[in-house]
Design an enzyme around this catalytic site. Structure first.
Site, short mmCIF file in Angstrom:
data_model
loop_
_atom_site.label_atom_id
_atom_site.label_comp_id
_atom_site.label_asym_id
_atom_site.label_seq_id
_atom_site.Cartn_x
_atom_site.Cartn_y
_atom_site.Cartn_z
CG ASN A 144 -40.47 17.87 7.94
OD1 ASN A 144 -40.82 17.63 6.74
ND2 ASN A 144 -40.89 19.01 8.58
NE ARG A 145 -42.31 15.55 2.97
CZ ARG A 145 -43.20 15.66 3.79
NH1 ARG A 145 -43.08 16.27 4.80
NH2 ARG A 145 -44.28 15.45 3.33
CG HIS B 271 -43.10 12.60 10.69
ND1 HIS B 271 -42.40 13.56 10.71
CD2 HIS B 271 -44.28 12.68 10.17
CE1 HIS B 271 -43.38 14.50 10.40
NE2 HIS B 271 -44.28 13.99 10.14
CG HIS C 260 -47.51 15.25 13.49
ND1 HIS C 260 -48.68 15.27 13.16
CD2 HIS C 260 -46.92 15.60 12.41
CE1 HIS C 260 -48.98 15.30 11.80
NE2 HIS C 260 -47.74 15.40 11.28
CE1 TYR D 230 -53.34 16.13 11.16
CE2 TYR D 230 -52.28 14.89 13.07
CZ TYR D 230 -52.23 15.34 11.81
OH TYR D 230 -51.58 14.52 10.61
CG ASP E 15 -47.05 19.67 5.09
OD1 ASP E 15 -46.45 20.07 6.18
OD2 ASP E 15 -47.08 18.70 4.72
CD GLN F 110 -43.31 21.23 8.11
OE1 GLN F 110 -42.06 21.79 8.24
NE2 GLN F 110 -43.96 21.14 6.79
CD GLU G 133 -45.62 18.81 12.40
OE1 GLU G 133 -44.77 18.06 12.07
OE2 GLU G 133 -46.48 18.90 11.55
#
Length: 368
Positions: free
Chosen positions: A88-89, A115, A186, A188, A258, A297, A324
């Site tokens: 993440n950020r 990430h 991560h 999908y 998100d 997440q 996540e």
């Protein structure tokens, strides 16, 4: 156990840390229920998850690529990859310890880190240290100073499959000096099939045991506050149809989910707890998320540009979802958030189980 492991070459890739070409191997775990999971050394990534529905029809429900080139070309989507050193950020690509500011790489518009930076854990070729019916164990040693992070971090990611159709991932890490770590997966998913796109995703119902989300600004950087989900589009405490709920995001800056949902009371647990359930009623496929982490997440591929995936599939915006599990984003800059600090002598450990099920469902409301 009755779990088998098959190994094969997946293709050559340039190791970004050594710039030498290496063979990437693929490991496929299979159980007695017809479920299989393939993982590859590049990014310790989940490449496929195949499972039958309640009619015994098997589909691959995980997005991925048939070759190394697909992962390299679409690196920015982080498809299937392990996220680290910090998922993440990280606001402004920096954080402070005592009086020292630690500057990290800023891989998003020279504004913040996402990430793990330019060469995150999703981009490196992991070593395989075990392959058996007990699981496949990947290892990566992240050097001191890589992407700005202090300390040499030794990481293990263990994938296991059992005969109850549970895919478990265990993340572990140790360090030789004070650092931060927050790993995640991560991958999908689309329970209608990886190629079923936005139509398939819209048919899913989603339920997340969370009464709060992490508040963020327009860059999706946490403000330090938590927002109550009651009476908002983020209230997923009872199952909602994803197609209906996504329509409510059309006029918003971020067009879909998100968000880091606060689960497990926002605290690390001693054992895994069920925090989410996602169902595709037309096929009867369901997925429960069990974790010991304080955050999850939930992402609905809002930023996905059209990508050519496995077997010619077209992966599109709102055509898949990520779940996540993690500690909160930018936690090193928010003392009230669960700590992601790791000291020498301590062990970082994070467990998540994706429990796949085939449920008999009423299909009268759904058209194939």
């Amino acid at each position: 156990m009755s779990i088998t492991v098959e190994e094969k070459n997946f293709g050559l890739a340039v190791n970004p840390l050594t710039e030498s070409r290496e063979m990437v191997r693929c490991y496929t775990l299979k159980n007695t229920k017809g479920m299989s999971v393939s993982v590859i050394q590049l990014g310790a990534s989940i490449q496929s998850v195949c499972l039958p529905d309640d009619s015994k029809k098997t589909e691959d429900v995980c997005l991925g690529f048939d070759d190394v080139a697909g992962y390299v070309a679409n690196k920015g989507a982080y498809i299937g990859g392990t996220l680290g050193r910090v998922a993440n950020r990280v606001a402004n690509g920096e954080y402070s310890v005592d009086e020292t500011t630690i500057k990290l790489s800023k891989n998003i518009q020279d504004n913040f880190q996402l990430h793990g930076g330019f060469v995150g854990f999703d981009s490196v070729i992991w070593e395989v240290v075990q392959k058996s019916a007990e699981g496949v164990v990947f290892r990566h040693d992240s050097a001191h100073g890589h992407e700005g992070y202090p300390g040499t971090l030794t990481c293990l990611v263990t994938y296991r499959l059992d005969n109850e159709n549970r895919l478990s991932i265990t993340f572990e890490a140790t360090t030789d000096r004070q650092t931060v770590v927050n790993l995640s997966s991560h991958a999908y998913y689309n329970l209608a099939g990886h190629a079923s796109g936005a139509k398939g995703l819209a048919e899913h119902t989603v339920e997340i045991a969370s009464s709060e989300i992490v508040d963020t600004d327009n860059w999706q950087i946490p403000t330090g506050n938590l927002n109550v989900v009651a009476d908002t589009v983020f209230d997923l405490r009872s199952p909602v149809l994803l197609g209906d709920r996504l329509k409510q995001f059309e006029d918003r800056l971020i067009q879909g989910f998100d968000n880091c949902f606060v689960v497990n009371g926002g605290r690390v647990q001693r054992a895994i707890v069920k925090v989410a359930k996602i169902v595709h009623p037309p096929s009867g496929r369901a997925m429960e998320v069990w974790t010991d982490q304080p955050g999850m997440q939930f992402y609905t591929a809002n930023n996905m540009t059209t990508i050519s995936g496995k077997k010619g599939a077209r992966y599109v915006k709102h055509g898949s979802f990520c779940v996540e599990t993690e500690k909160f984003p930018d936690a090193m800059n928010h003392p009230d958030f669960p700590s992601i600090n790791l000291e020498p002598g301590e062990q970082y450990r994070h467990q998540v189980v994706y429990w796949f099920k085939a449920e008999k469902t009423c299909r009268c409301c759904f058209k194939k």
